[in-house]
Design a protein around this motif. Structure first.
Motif, short mmCIF file in Angstrom:
data_model
loop_
_atom_site.label_atom_id
_atom_site.label_comp_id
_atom_site.label_asym_id
_atom_site.label_seq_id
_atom_site.Cartn_x
_atom_site.Cartn_y
_atom_site.Cartn_z
N MET A 1 -56.72 37.67 -6.21
CA MET A 1 -55.56 38.10 -5.17
C MET A 1 -55.30 37.24 -4.05
SD MET A 1 -55.23 42.08 -3.80
CE MET A 1 -55.80 41.79 -2.13
N SER A 2 -54.31 36.88 -3.77
CA SER A 2 -54.13 36.00 -2.53
C SER A 2 -54.55 36.72 -1.09
CB SER A 2 -52.78 35.23 -2.38
OG SER A 2 -51.95 36.12 -2.15
N GLU A 3 -54.86 36.08 -0.03
CA GLU A 3 -55.09 36.86 1.17
C GLU A 3 -54.00 37.10 1.84
OE1 GLU A 3 -57.35 33.34 2.03
OE2 GLU A 3 -59.32 34.20 1.82
N PRO A 4 -54.00 38.16 2.52
CA PRO A 4 -52.79 38.73 3.18
C PRO A 4 -52.61 37.87 4.60
CG PRO A 4 -54.58 40.25 3.42
CD PRO A 4 -55.22 39.15 2.52
N GLY A 5 -53.58 37.15 5.19
CA GLY A 5 -53.41 36.64 6.31
C GLY A 5 -53.99 35.01 6.19
N TYR A 6 -53.31 34.53 7.32
CA TYR A 6 -54.01 32.91 7.38
C TYR A 6 -54.65 32.76 8.85
CZ TYR A 6 -49.71 32.23 10.46
OH TYR A 6 -48.84 32.04 11.55
N LEU A 7 -55.39 31.91 8.97
CA LEU A 7 -56.28 31.55 10.09
C LEU A 7 -55.13 31.19 11.07
CD1 LEU A 7 -59.22 31.66 11.11
CD2 LEU A 7 -59.09 29.22 10.83
N SER A 8 -54.94 31.86 12.16
CA SER A 8 -53.80 31.32 13.28
C SER A 8 -54.55 30.58 14.29
CB SER A 8 -52.74 32.50 13.28
OG SER A 8 -53.48 33.60 13.72
N ALA A 9 -55.60 30.93 14.73
CA ALA A 9 -56.48 30.69 15.92
C ALA A 9 -57.93 30.65 15.41
CB ALA A 9 -56.05 31.55 17.08
N ALA A 10 -58.64 29.72 15.94
CA ALA A 10 -60.06 29.58 16.10
C ALA A 10 -60.79 28.98 17.18
CB ALA A 10 -60.45 29.05 14.60
N ARG A 11 -61.58 29.47 17.77
CA ARG A 11 -62.28 28.70 18.85
C ARG A 11 -63.63 29.51 18.97
NH1 ARG A 11 -59.34 29.32 24.77
NH2 ARG A 11 -57.60 28.17 23.54
N TYR A 12 -64.76 28.53 19.29
CA TYR A 12 -65.97 29.22 19.32
C TYR A 12 -67.09 28.43 20.29
CZ TYR A 12 -68.19 25.30 16.50
OH TYR A 12 -68.88 24.18 16.44
N GLY A 13 -68.20 28.78 20.45
CA GLY A 13 -68.94 28.21 21.23
C GLY A 13 -70.19 29.18 21.80
N LYS A 14 -70.74 28.74 23.01
CA LYS A 14 -71.91 29.43 23.40
C LYS A 14 -71.36 29.95 25.02
CE LYS A 14 -76.26 29.37 22.09
NZ LYS A 14 -76.43 30.22 20.85
N ASP A 15 -71.67 31.23 25.10
CA ASP A 15 -71.62 32.10 26.40
C ASP A 15 -72.85 32.03 27.23
OD1 ASP A 15 -70.00 32.91 28.55
OD2 ASP A 15 -69.44 34.82 27.22
N LEU A 16 -72.80 32.38 28.43
CA LEU A 16 -74.02 32.72 29.26
C LEU A 16 -75.02 31.90 28.90
CD1 LEU A 16 -73.53 36.59 28.47
CD2 LEU A 16 -72.78 35.29 30.48
N VAL A 17 -74.76 30.44 29.12
CA VAL A 17 -75.81 29.50 28.97
C VAL A 17 -76.21 29.50 30.60
CG1 VAL A 17 -76.20 27.03 28.63
CG2 VAL A 17 -74.72 28.25 27.06
N LYS A 18 -77.34 29.72 30.80
CA LYS A 18 -78.11 29.73 32.49
C LYS A 18 -78.76 28.70 32.52
CE LYS A 18 -77.30 34.68 32.60
NZ LYS A 18 -77.96 36.15 32.89
N VAL A 19 -78.42 27.87 33.61
CA VAL A 19 -79.25 26.47 33.87
C VAL A 19 -79.42 26.46 35.46
CG1 VAL A 19 -77.38 25.11 33.79
CG2 VAL A 19 -79.69 24.41 33.38
N CYS A 20 -80.34 26.29 35.87
CA CYS A 20 -80.67 25.94 37.37
C CYS A 20 -81.26 24.48 37.29
CB CYS A 20 -81.87 26.85 37.77
SG CYS A 20 -82.52 26.32 39.49
N ARG A 21 -80.72 23.78 38.32
CA ARG A 21 -81.02 22.23 38.49
C ARG A 21 -81.55 21.99 39.95
NH1 ARG A 21 -80.13 16.39 37.32
NH2 ARG A 21 -81.53 15.74 38.88
N VAL A 22 -82.66 21.26 40.10
CA VAL A 22 -83.04 20.98 41.32
C VAL A 22 -82.90 19.44 41.53
CG1 VAL A 22 -84.95 20.91 42.89
CG2 VAL A 22 -84.74 22.88 41.53
N VAL A 23 -82.27 18.97 42.45
CA VAL A 23 -82.40 17.52 42.66
C VAL A 23 -83.07 17.20 43.89
CG1 VAL A 23 -80.66 15.55 43.49
CG2 VAL A 23 -80.06 17.09 41.82
N ARG A 24 -84.14 16.33 43.82
CA ARG A 24 -85.07 16.18 45.11
C ARG A 24 -84.86 14.81 45.61
NH1 ARG A 24 -88.37 18.89 41.08
NH2 ARG A 24 -89.26 20.84 42.01
N ASP A 25 -84.19 14.97 46.88
CA ASP A 25 -83.85 13.83 47.46
C ASP A 25 -84.85 13.67 48.50
OD1 ASP A 25 -82.66 11.82 48.94
OD2 ASP A 25 -80.77 13.28 49.46
N GLY A 26 -86.05 13.01 48.45
CA GLY A 26 -87.06 12.90 49.26
C GLY A 26 -87.51 14.37 49.38
N THR A 27 -87.90 14.76 50.38
CA THR A 27 -88.29 16.12 50.65
C THR A 27 -87.28 17.05 50.84
OG1 THR A 27 -88.68 15.89 52.96
CG2 THR A 27 -90.66 15.69 51.59
#
Ligand SMILES: O=c1[nH]c(=O)c2[nH]c(=O)[nH]c2[nH]1
Length: 311
Positions: A1-27
């Motif tokens: 049986m043929s499918e009733p719909g077609y893929l009209s939009a698709a987007r995926y990825g990662k959410d809530l990627v938490k990152v802390c970065r320290v840059v040490r410029d001397g002290t």
């Protein structure tokens, strides 16, 4: 049986990627803490329609890329530039990925002042306010002809004024009970985004990022936006949330030439003067204000929104 719909939009990825970065410029240390969302689009239809994972850059790989770039990107301390670096990376690295969407929420770490001196490595979370970046990179015309839609902004900036706010002469009909007020409390949680015009003659490539960062100077732009929000809120003799919101957006367009439009959403967090007459106490006039004791209502709130676009 043929499918009733077609893929009209698709987007995926990662959410809530938490990152802390320290840059040490001397002290002298610098710190940023980000919550990142990465979403990708491209020739990924078969992953949905045929269970073909060969076209899937794993969302785990996207998360790892955020971590690696937090270490290696020269733009990591500048959230809009860090977003551009990540966004351009994904469309350059993967031929079949045509669009990337990078949103960054920046948490607030302000340097602690000790006896009036900024401390070299100690910071405080002084408020719920967050910085915002919303980036959409479009490489459908090729990696040498990338376009991008870049928005910067802030949210959860809570403000309150106890004078200089009225609400009068509004439309009245048989459903209206609200009295006019010449003096009221005005409190809102500011959410704002502004669209940035990217330098028109500089191709959007990773090699050009340093010159784009210099030209746009996001740290100055974002501090001007915040200053306009706070200064306008404090000094406007507010006739309504609408009028103050509009004035704020006009002031941002005046002080930031690289911003082409700006939008705000302001909840009107109502503070209602409490009737203290039963206790023989005067709590001000309902029209002229002067009340000192209020009930801060949780809900409902007004919600006033608008966009102002440069002519
Ligand atoms: O500044 C305001 N704008 C409104 O649209 C409104 N509506 C309302 O009940 N109070 C207020 N205050």
């Amino acid at each position: 049986m043929s499918e009733p719909g077609y893929l009209s939009a698709a987007r995926y990825g990662k959410d809530l990627v938490k990152v802390c970065r320290v840059v040490r410029d001397g002290t002298q240390h610098h710190v940023v803490e980000y919550v990142i969302r990465v979403l990708l689009e491209g020739e990924i239809e078969t992953s949905y329609t045929e269970a073909d994972n060969s076209v899937v850059v794993a969302t785990d790989t996207m998360k790892n890329t955020c971590h690696v770039f937090a270490k290696t990107s020269p733009h990591v301390l500048d959230p809009p530039m860090f977003a551009l670096h990540l966004g351009l990376h994904f469309v350059n690295k993967y031929d079949h990925i045509k669009k990337s969407f990078i949103d960054i929420i920046s948490l607030k770490w302000s340097r602690i002042s000790v006896d009036g001196q900024p401390h070299k490595w100690s910071f405080v979370r002084d408020g719920d306010e967050k910085g915002l970046v919303e980036l959409a990179v479009d490489a459908t015309k090729g990696v040498d002809a990338v376009t991008a839609d870049l928005k910067v902004g802030l949210k959860d900036l809570l403000v309150l004024k106890t004078g200089g706010s009225s609400f009068e002469k509004f439309h009245r009909d048989e459903f209206t009970t609200l009295p006019e007020v010449a003096d009221r409390l005005f409190s809102t949680s500011v959410a704002l985004t502004a669209t940035v015009t990217l330098p028109p003659n500089t191709p959007l490539t990773i090699d050009n990022l340093t010159s784009i960062a210099k030209e746009l100077d996001f740290p100055t732009m974002t501090s001007l936006i915040r200053k306009d929000v706070l200064d306008t809120f404090a000094t406007d003799e507010s006739a309504s949330v609408q009028a103050t919101l509009y004035l704020t957006l006009q002031n941002i367009l005046k002080s930031c030439p690289a911003i082409k439009d700006a939008s705000m959403a302001l909840p009107n967090k109502h503070y209602i003067a409490i009737n203290l007459k039963p206790f023989g106490l005067d709590n001000g006039s309902t029209y002229e204000g002067g009340a000192e004791v209020f009930h801060p209502t949780a809900d409902p709130s007004g919600l006033i929104t608008a966009t102002v676009t440069r002519k």
